[in-house]
Each structure stands twice: as C-alpha cells, then as structure tokens.
Design a protein around this motif. Sequence first.
Motif, PDB file in Angstrom:
ATOM      1  N   ILE A  62       0.881  -1.172   0.000  1.00  0.00           N
ATOM      2  CA  ILE A  62       0.000   0.000   0.000  1.00  0.00           C
ATOM      3  C   ILE A  62       0.912   1.212   0.000  1.00  0.00           C
ATOM      4  O   ILE A  62       1.933   1.226   0.692  1.00  0.00           O
ATOM      5  N   THR A  63       0.558   2.180  -0.787  1.00  0.00           N
ATOM      6  CA  THR A  63       1.419   3.359  -0.868  1.00  0.00           C
ATOM      7  C   THR A  63       1.050   4.356   0.220  1.00  0.00           C
ATOM      8  O   THR A  63      -0.109   4.443   0.636  1.00  0.00           O
ATOM      9  N   ILE A  64       2.045   5.083   0.652  1.00  0.00           N
ATOM     10  CA  ILE A  64       1.818   6.110   1.659  1.00  0.00           C
ATOM     11  C   ILE A  64       0.924   7.208   1.084  1.00  0.00           C
ATOM     12  O   ILE A  64       0.109   7.788   1.792  1.00  0.00           O
ATOM     13  N   SER A  65       1.031   7.454  -0.222  1.00  0.00           N
ATOM     14  CA  SER A  65       0.176   8.475  -0.834  1.00  0.00           C
ATOM     15  C   SER A  65      -1.286   8.037  -0.809  1.00  0.00           C
ATOM     16  O   SER A  65      -2.185   8.881  -0.665  1.00  0.00           O
ATOM     17  N   LEU A  73      -5.287  14.246   3.311  1.00  0.00           N
ATOM     18  CA  LEU A  73      -4.138  15.108   3.564  1.00  0.00           C
ATOM     19  C   LEU A  73      -3.131  14.972   2.434  1.00  0.00           C
ATOM     20  O   LEU A  73      -3.134  13.976   1.707  1.00  0.00           O
ATOM     21  N   SER A  74      -2.264  15.962   2.321  1.00  0.00           N
ATOM     22  CA  SER A  74      -1.175  15.844   1.353  1.00  0.00           C
ATOM     23  C   SER A  74      -0.177  14.817   1.876  1.00  0.00           C
ATOM     24  O   SER A  74      -0.126  14.522   3.070  1.00  0.00           O
ATOM     25  N   LEU A  75       0.630  14.286   0.985  1.00  0.00           N
ATOM     26  CA  LEU A  75       1.598  13.259   1.356  1.00  0.00           C
ATOM     27  C   LEU A  75       2.574  13.763   2.415  1.00  0.00           C
ATOM     28  O   LEU A  75       2.784  13.113   3.447  1.00  0.00           O
ATOM     29  N   SER A  76       3.174  14.928   2.192  1.00  0.00           N
ATOM     30  CA  SER A  76       4.185  15.425   3.128  1.00  0.00           C
ATOM     31  C   SER A  76       3.578  15.760   4.492  1.00  0.00           C
ATOM     32  O   SER A  76       4.169  15.458   5.526  1.00  0.00           O
ATOM     33  N   ALA A  81       2.693  14.470  10.167  1.00  0.00           N
ATOM     34  CA  ALA A  81       1.665  14.360  11.204  1.00  0.00           C
ATOM     35  C   ALA A  81       1.624  12.950  11.795  1.00  0.00           C
ATOM     36  O   ALA A  81       1.463  12.783  13.013  1.00  0.00           O
ATOM     37  N   PHE A  82       1.786  11.921  10.963  1.00  0.00           N
ATOM     38  CA  PHE A  82       1.806  10.546  11.457  1.00  0.00           C
ATOM     39  C   PHE A  82       2.997  10.349  12.392  1.00  0.00           C
ATOM     40  O   PHE A  82       2.855   9.784  13.479  1.00  0.00           O
ATOM     41  N   ALA A  83       4.151  10.827  11.974  1.00  0.00           N
ATOM     42  CA  ALA A  83       5.354  10.693  12.802  1.00  0.00           C
ATOM     43  C   ALA A  83       5.187  11.423  14.135  1.00  0.00           C
ATOM     44  O   ALA A  83       5.591  10.911  15.184  1.00  0.00           O
ATOM     45  N   ASN A  84       4.589  12.599  14.130  1.00  0.00           N
ATOM     46  CA  ASN A  84       4.362  13.346  15.367  1.00  0.00           C
ATOM     47  C   ASN A  84       3.322  12.671  16.251  1.00  0.00           C
ATOM     48  O   ASN A  84       3.394  12.749  17.470  1.00  0.00           O
ATOM     49  N   SER A  85       2.345  12.009  15.649  1.00  0.00           N
ATOM     50  CA  SER A  85       1.270  11.368  16.408  1.00  0.00           C
ATOM     51  C   SER A  85       1.675  10.015  16.967  1.00  0.00           C
ATOM     52  O   SER A  85       1.317   9.659  18.085  1.00  0.00           O
ATOM     53  N   VAL A  86       2.424   9.242  16.187  1.00  0.00           N
ATOM     54  CA  VAL A  86       2.725   7.856  16.538  1.00  0.00           C
ATOM     55  C   VAL A  86       4.150   7.679  17.059  1.00  0.00           C
ATOM     56  O   VAL A  86       4.431   6.762  17.814  1.00  0.00           O
TER      57      VAL A  86
END
Length: 169
Positions: A62-65, A73-76, A81-86
């Motif tokens: 599965i692609t991150i995009s 959300l946009s890819l970047s 946001a995922f890194a900050n949340s998880v």
Amino acid sequence: MTANVPGVGQAQNVVKNSQSGASRSDASSGWASEVAPARPVLAPWQVRLAMNTMLADLPNSITISDLAASCRLSLSYFVRAFANSVGMSPYAWLLRKRVDRSKILLQQTGLPLAHIALECGFADQSHFTKIFARMEGTTPARWRRADLGESPNCLGRAGCEIAHLRQTP
C-alpha cells in the motif's frame, strides 16, 4: 487609539516582530515575540484509519500516498503528522508490524523463511532478513532457532540433528 489600551501595542509588536523574523522576547512585559509553530498531528480517526488500512493490507503493498489520500491530507503533511502522532514514520510503523507478524509465524509455523517473507509483505527473503536483522539484532533463522531452544550453531532441522549426534558421546 489602540496605543492607549494596555497590551494591544505590545501584541501588535509581537505580530510585527514575528512576521519580520525577529526572535527576541520582552522580559519586562512577559510577551514573547515569537510563538513556536504547532507541530502537525493526525486526528484520532485518521490514526485509526491509517493503522487499520496498513494492518488489513499487510501482505500487499500500500502506498503512503494512498494512506494520505484516505486521510484527506497531502503526502508530506501526512508523513509529518503521522510521525508526530505515533512516534515513527508510516513506513517504519508498517515495517515494525510486518516484523511482529513474521515473529508470530516463525514461532507458530514451520513455514520456510521465503514464504513467511511474502506472507508478511516483504519483497523477498533477502529484504525480510535485512529488515528483521536491523530491528531484532539477529536473523530470522537464528531468532527461530533461539525461540525453539535449539543451539545457535544449528543450520536448520537436519543440521541440528547432526550437530546433536556429534556432541553425544
């Protein structure tokens, strides 16, 4: 007229200073001239959606995009946001879950490593071994042997039997 209202002139200076890039604070008034930008985070529903989507499609790619699009959300922005949340990037989280799944298969089945690699979504056994060794500090074969209580010198089921026979007087 706003200059006579206490604090408004100071707040206007803060806005002017932050827009101009100044980063000093006025200690006498307690006003900070620049506020740190907020770090992007995902909403709880977005975290659940991303994680559940990755877990449901673990053996497939599965692609991150695609994940970013499903969270609207946009890819970047999604990756940050995922890194900050998880606490880790989406790809690192996915690899961790693939390795966790592979450990279950290594413990509970006698499947060959190449089959486990494909079952967990790795490209091939080499990719699986590389990622597993990086995360666990040992190869999948050695991890399996250690989990089964076999000698670390064993080279597989037949190799262990031969090694045990050699050690018996």
